[in-house]
Enzyme design. Structure first.
Site, PDB file in Angstrom:
ATOM      1  N   GLU A   1      26.127  38.969   3.498  1.00  0.00           N
ATOM      2  CA  GLU A   1      25.790  38.195   2.299  1.00  0.00           C
ATOM      3  C   GLU A   1      24.677  37.192   2.597  1.00  0.00           C
ATOM      4  O   GLU A   1      23.775  36.980   1.792  1.00  0.00           O
ATOM      5  CB  GLU A   1      27.044  37.487   1.778  1.00  0.00           C
ATOM      6  N   HIS A   2      24.732  36.559   3.770  1.00  0.00           N
ATOM      7  CA  HIS A   2      23.665  35.643   4.174  1.00  0.00           C
ATOM      8  C   HIS A   2      22.361  36.384   4.421  1.00  0.00           C
ATOM      9  O   HIS A   2      21.282  35.937   4.009  1.00  0.00           O
ATOM     10  CB  HIS A   2      24.076  34.902   5.455  1.00  0.00           C
TER      11      HIS A   2
END
Length: 418
Positions: free
Chosen positions: A57-58
């Site tokens: 997600e990052h």
């Protein structure tokens, strides 16, 4: 594609490839919220890969095939909009909120994040360090850490007990190839749900999504199955020594998934037990005994399970007294349920929470996506309120008698002393 009208201003389209798209028009607003939910998250991770979904997600924000990291950050922000991402147990979501005129741009950016991230090895080291700092921050925050420890105590061998953030060891061992494999395995069209709410037009959104390739492929791409349920550990106590000025205690147990309509009596019990200043725990533990500043009850639902619990922060010297008093309140609630007055108050409180939670485009968007993610039919707000009104004291007592028994609880204590 098949499009159906679920309610006034609310439509759902099911594509041949398995993608679901939902929209809700909210009169009188000039903004729009749109999100893409991917059925791939921490619950799908093996223990050695713990934290991979959160790191992915990052990493998608580090650049895509069409946008640099700076472009991703600026394009909506300079128009007053916002861009967010969240990793939960069952899914990862990417969301944007901004002016209605910028909805096509928001869809393009979200599509880039979900479908076209670069996931370069060169970006991994700095972003891994960011996540490691996030883990350190959680470890240094006792009232966050105690919940991590409690989940691990409930499910020591099940992904619902794994840390969403991961550990320094698991995150440190992840390579770009791991994230690329995770992306291929979960970030496909049939595994996604797209929802939008606000000043939106369903057909226009479909046009933008078609341009972005979301409807390609006539063969169904089956969604990823939820993880199987697993019995939680019950009736245990765990103590973790830590040099803190407070002792942090969580009492809790497993319950049932979100799709179980017993969530309504459970929510009413949570409100009456520890949901505000008028609740039993607040009045007894804080007001009468003066043992805590912070005390509350909570519940949380996943696709295959759920939890309920109580958190209290108290002085080390009064930890045992607070724990005994809380157990007694659990015992009383399990034995007696709620009085007629308490049930009526809890019912009104829950109905108010439901109605107030739907006052923004973002909250409406979340509600739309949740119906599909949890495998539920769509219910109108009036239907939900009627279902809450239909809850009886006997149903409340049955849930209290099964899930609020002190002997069922797993208890985690973090702080000074043994």
């Amino acid at each position: 594609m098949l499009t159906v009208r679920l309610d006034d201003g609310l439509h759902q389209t099911s594509a041949l490839n398995g993608l679901t798209v939902l929209t809700e028009v909210l009169p009188g607003v000039r903004s729009a919220a749109v999100g893409i939910w991917v059925r791939s998250a921490s619950a799908h991770e093996p223990r050695p890969k713990m934290g991979a979904s959160h790191l992915l997600e990052h990493m998608v924000f580090k650049g895509t095939e069409r946008r640099s990291a700076r472009q991703i950050a600026l394009e909506l922000e300079v128009r007053g909009g916002s861009l967010d991402a969240f990793t939960s147990r069952d899914h990862t979501s990417y969301q944007a909120h901004g002016l209605d005129a910028d909805l096509p741009l928001a869809v393009e950016i979200l599509t880039d994040l979900v479908r076209r991230p670069l996931l370069r090895e060169a970006d991994l080291i700095p972003e891994r360090n960011v996540v490691l700092e996030e883990i350190n921050g959680m470890v240094d925050t006792p009232d966050d850490l105690v919940f991590e420890l409690h989940a691990e105590t409930l499910w020591p061998e099940h992904p619902y007990g794994y840390s969403i953030l991961g550990t320094p060891e698991t995150v440190g061992a992840l390579a770009a190839g791991d994230l690329q494999a995770l992306h291929r395995a979960g970030y496909y069209r049939g595994n996604c749900v797209i929802a939008a709410a606000g000043n939106v037009n369903h057909d226009q959104l479909l046009t933008v999504l078609e341009r972005e390739g979301w409807f390609e492929g006539a063969a169904p791409e089956p969604a990823r199955a939820p993880v199987g349920a697993s019995p939680a550990v019950r009736g245990v106590e765990r103590r973790e020594a830590r040099d803190t000025t407070q002792t942090h205690i969580v009492f809790g147990t497993d319950t049932f998934p979100y799709a179980d309509l017993r969530r309504y009596p459970l929510a009413m019990l949570i409100n009456a037990f520890g949901g505000g200043m008028s609740s039993r725990l607040f009045q007894r533990i804080r007001e009468d005994l003066g043992l805590a500043y912070a005390i509350y009850a909570y519940h949380q639902f996943y696709r295959s399970a759920g939890t309920l619990g109580v958190y209290v922060g108290t002085q080390p010297a009064t930890g045992d007294q607070a724990a005994d008093a809380i157990r007694e309140e659990f015992r009383k609630l399990a034995r007696e349920g709620l009085s007629a007055e308490e049930a009526d108050d809890a019912r009104r409180q829950l109905k108010g929470q439901v109605m107030l939670s739907l006052e923004s485009p973002q909250s409406r968007m979340h509600r739309l996506a949740g119906t599909v993610l949890h495998g539920e039919p769509y219910r109108t707000l009036d239907t939900v309120l009627q279902e809450i009104d239909a809850v009886t004291r006997d149903q409340i007592a049955a849930v209290a008698g099964e899930f609020f028994v002190p002997e069922r609880l797993a208890v985690v204590r973090l702080g000074q002393g043994k």
